[in-house]
Design an enzyme around this catalytic site. Structure first.
Site, PDB file in Angstrom:
ATOM      1  N   GLU A 191       0.811  -1.227   0.000  1.00 41.19           N
ATOM      2  CA  GLU A 191       0.000   0.000   0.000  1.00 41.19           C
ATOM      3  C   GLU A 191       0.846   1.280   0.000  1.00 41.19           C
ATOM      4  O   GLU A 191       1.710   1.458   0.864  1.00 41.19           O
ATOM      5  CB  GLU A 191      -0.913   0.007   1.223  1.00 41.19           C
ATOM      6  CG  GLU A 191      -1.880   1.182   1.260  1.00 41.19           C
ATOM      7  CD  GLU A 191      -3.069   0.903   2.154  1.00 41.19           C
ATOM      8  OE1 GLU A 191      -4.017   0.244   1.678  1.00 41.19           O
ATOM      9  OE2 GLU A 191      -3.042   1.306   3.326  1.00 41.19           O
ATOM     10  N   LYS A 250       0.763   4.581   1.140  1.00 43.85           N
ATOM     11  CA  LYS A 250      -0.023   5.188   2.227  1.00 43.85           C
ATOM     12  C   LYS A 250       0.812   6.313   2.827  1.00 43.85           C
ATOM     13  O   LYS A 250       1.562   6.089   3.788  1.00 43.85           O
ATOM     14  CB  LYS A 250      -0.291   4.076   3.255  1.00 43.85           C
ATOM     15  CG  LYS A 250      -1.104   4.445   4.456  1.00 43.85           C
ATOM     16  CD  LYS A 250      -1.277   3.210   5.362  1.00 43.85           C
ATOM     17  CE  LYS A 250      -2.155   3.469   6.547  1.00 43.85           C
ATOM     18  NZ  LYS A 250      -2.253   2.316   7.462  1.00 43.85           N
ATOM     19  N   LYS A 296      -7.990   2.727  -2.700  1.00 43.85           N
ATOM     20  CA  LYS A 296      -8.277   2.681  -1.266  1.00 43.85           C
ATOM     21  C   LYS A 296      -8.907   3.999  -0.859  1.00 43.85           C
ATOM     22  O   LYS A 296      -8.246   5.037  -0.858  1.00 43.85           O
ATOM     23  CB  LYS A 296      -6.952   2.457  -0.537  1.00 43.85           C
ATOM     24  CG  LYS A 296      -7.078   1.943   0.865  1.00 43.85           C
ATOM     25  CD  LYS A 296      -7.391   0.467   0.834  1.00 43.85           C
ATOM     26  CE  LYS A 296      -7.788  -0.055   2.182  1.00 43.85           C
ATOM     27  NZ  LYS A 296      -6.755   0.122   3.191  1.00 43.85           N
ATOM     28  N   GLU A 301     -14.636  -5.136   2.235  1.00 48.58           N
ATOM     29  CA  GLU A 301     -13.925  -5.217   3.522  1.00 48.58           C
ATOM     30  C   GLU A 301     -14.905  -5.464   4.659  1.00 48.58           C
ATOM     31  O   GLU A 301     -15.919  -4.782   4.772  1.00 48.58           O
ATOM     32  CB  GLU A 301     -13.173  -3.905   3.755  1.00 48.58           C
ATOM     33  CG  GLU A 301     -12.435  -3.874   5.072  1.00 48.58           C
ATOM     34  CD  GLU A 301     -11.656  -2.590   5.225  1.00 48.58           C
ATOM     35  OE1 GLU A 301     -10.740  -2.342   4.418  1.00 48.58           O
ATOM     36  OE2 GLU A 301     -11.973  -1.821   6.152  1.00 48.58           O
ATOM     37  N   ASN A 343     -10.543  -7.066   7.773  1.00 47.91           N
ATOM     38  CA  ASN A 343      -9.688  -6.013   8.335  1.00 47.91           C
ATOM     39  C   ASN A 343      -9.426  -6.297   9.813  1.00 47.91           C
ATOM     40  O   ASN A 343     -10.356  -6.352  10.625  1.00 47.91           O
ATOM     41  CB  ASN A 343     -10.350  -4.641   8.165  1.00 47.91           C
ATOM     42  CG  ASN A 343      -9.349  -3.509   8.329  1.00 47.91           C
ATOM     43  OD1 ASN A 343      -8.224  -3.734   8.789  1.00 47.91           O
ATOM     44  ND2 ASN A 343      -9.741  -2.300   7.961  1.00 47.91           N
ATOM     45  N   GLU A 378      -6.072  -7.949   6.059  1.00 49.23           N
ATOM     46  CA  GLU A 378      -5.738  -6.532   5.979  1.00 49.23           C
ATOM     47  C   GLU A 378      -5.344  -5.972   7.342  1.00 49.23           C
ATOM     48  O   GLU A 378      -5.988  -6.277   8.351  1.00 49.23           O
ATOM     49  CB  GLU A 378      -6.957  -5.722   5.519  1.00 49.23           C
ATOM     50  CG  GLU A 378      -7.503  -6.043   4.156  1.00 49.23           C
ATOM     51  CD  GLU A 378      -8.718  -5.161   3.859  1.00 49.23           C
ATOM     52  OE1 GLU A 378      -9.481  -5.520   2.972  1.00 49.23           O
ATOM     53  OE2 GLU A 378      -8.915  -4.132   4.545  1.00 49.23           O
ATOM     54  N   SER A 379      -4.318  -5.137   7.346  1.00 53.77           N
ATOM     55  CA  SER A 379      -3.935  -4.283   8.477  1.00 53.77           C
ATOM     56  C   SER A 379      -3.196  -5.021   9.604  1.00 53.77           C
ATOM     57  O   SER A 379      -3.505  -6.173   9.922  1.00 53.77           O
ATOM     58  CB  SER A 379      -5.135  -3.578   9.126  1.00 53.77           C
ATOM     59  OG  SER A 379      -5.830  -2.795   8.201  1.00 53.77           O
TER      60      SER A 379
END
Ligand SMILES: O=C(O)c1ccccc1NCC(=O)[C@H](O)[C@H](O)COP(=O)(O)O
Length: 256
Positions: free
Chosen positions: A54, A56, A115, A160, A181, A211-212
């Protein structure tokens, strides 16, 4: 909608307020998407772990802003073996932009995920991407129509979820790519146990993404053992050298 504002951290309330204000595109987009499942399969065939890296620049839970050129960061991630990229287009809290996504998608040949916090169909028409994020918690009853609207434009929707109810809603909406997530978007707490708890409840034929909160090779292995077809990693790739970081994660011992 699927939430009440006072359940959400103040930063998330602000994110949603500015998302509600953002306009849509002027005309309907039509995308020829690069396939995310095919990119994952190609990465697997090389014995590597499919990572969506990502771009970000910042976030409500990150200190400071990475001011590096987004295209150079993206190219460095692809050099490290990223199967796909995720590009923030949210401008007010993540330092993203639609222009970043356009430049990056023109510069790389891997699939690119947009995103953002999309709340209305017209917001799909702001920019082309291969994959588009739809967050079940914030779309509520609009999830299924947004999935259809995205597919009708050629996007691959990545839905998500963070709870079993949202996972059920994603499946009922026909999502074939689902991201679990680990970050609770209510309070912004991260727990990798979220993926481990929900992944066994997802249908076998869904492309499942963790995710994350993934910051070490051990975390990658943990998510793979729990059933992740791919992982979305932001902070731990942006923090330091993106090529080396991506290489490390794509080379995590592949137990899947
Ligand atoms: O990352 C945040 O601080 C954040 C705050 C509020 C809403 C969403 C947020 N993150 C969105 C994401 O989905 C992550 O950028 C993505 O999953 C990568 O996470 P990480 O690897 O932990 O940076």
């Amino acid at each position: 909608m699927n939430y009440t504002a006072d359940e959400l951290a103040p930063a998330v309330q602000e994110i949603l307020a500015s998302a509600a204000e953002r306009s849509g595109g002027e005309s309907r987009v039509s995308v020829e998407a690069r396939s995310l499942p095919a990119a994952f399969a190609a990465t697997e065939s090389r014995g590597r772990v499919p990572i969506i890296a990502e771009v970000k620049p910042t976030s409500p839970t990150t200190e400071g802003t990475n001011t590096g050129d987004p295209v150079e960061l993206a190219e460095a991630m692809v050099e490290g073996g990223a199967a796909a990229l995720s590009v923030l287009t949210e401008p007010d809290h993540f330092g993203g932009s639609v222009a970043n996504l356009e430049r990056i998608r023109a510069a790389v040949d891997v699939p690119v995920l947009r995103k953002d916090f999309l709340l209305r169909e017209a917001q799909l028409d702001t920019v082309e991407s291969d994959v588009v994020l739809l967050i079940a918690r914030f779309l509520g009853d609009d999830l299924e129509p947004m999935v259809r609207a995205a597919e009708n434009r050629g996007f691959q929707p990545l839905v998500e979820v963070h709870t079993e109810a949202e996972l059920t809603a994603a499946v009922e909406a026909g999502a074939s790519i689902i991201g679990i997530n680990n970050r609770d978007l209510g309070q912004l707490e991260v727990d990798l146990g979220t993926f481990e708890e929900l992944a066994p409840k997802a249908p076998e034929d869904v492309t499942l993404i963790a995710e994350s909160g993934v910051s070490t090779v051990e975390d990658v292995q943990r998510m793979r053992e729990a059933g992740a077809d791919g992982l979305l990693i932001g902070t731990a790739i942006m923090d330091g050298d993106p090529t080396t970081n991506t290489e490390r994660f794509t080379g995590a011992h592949n137990e899947h």
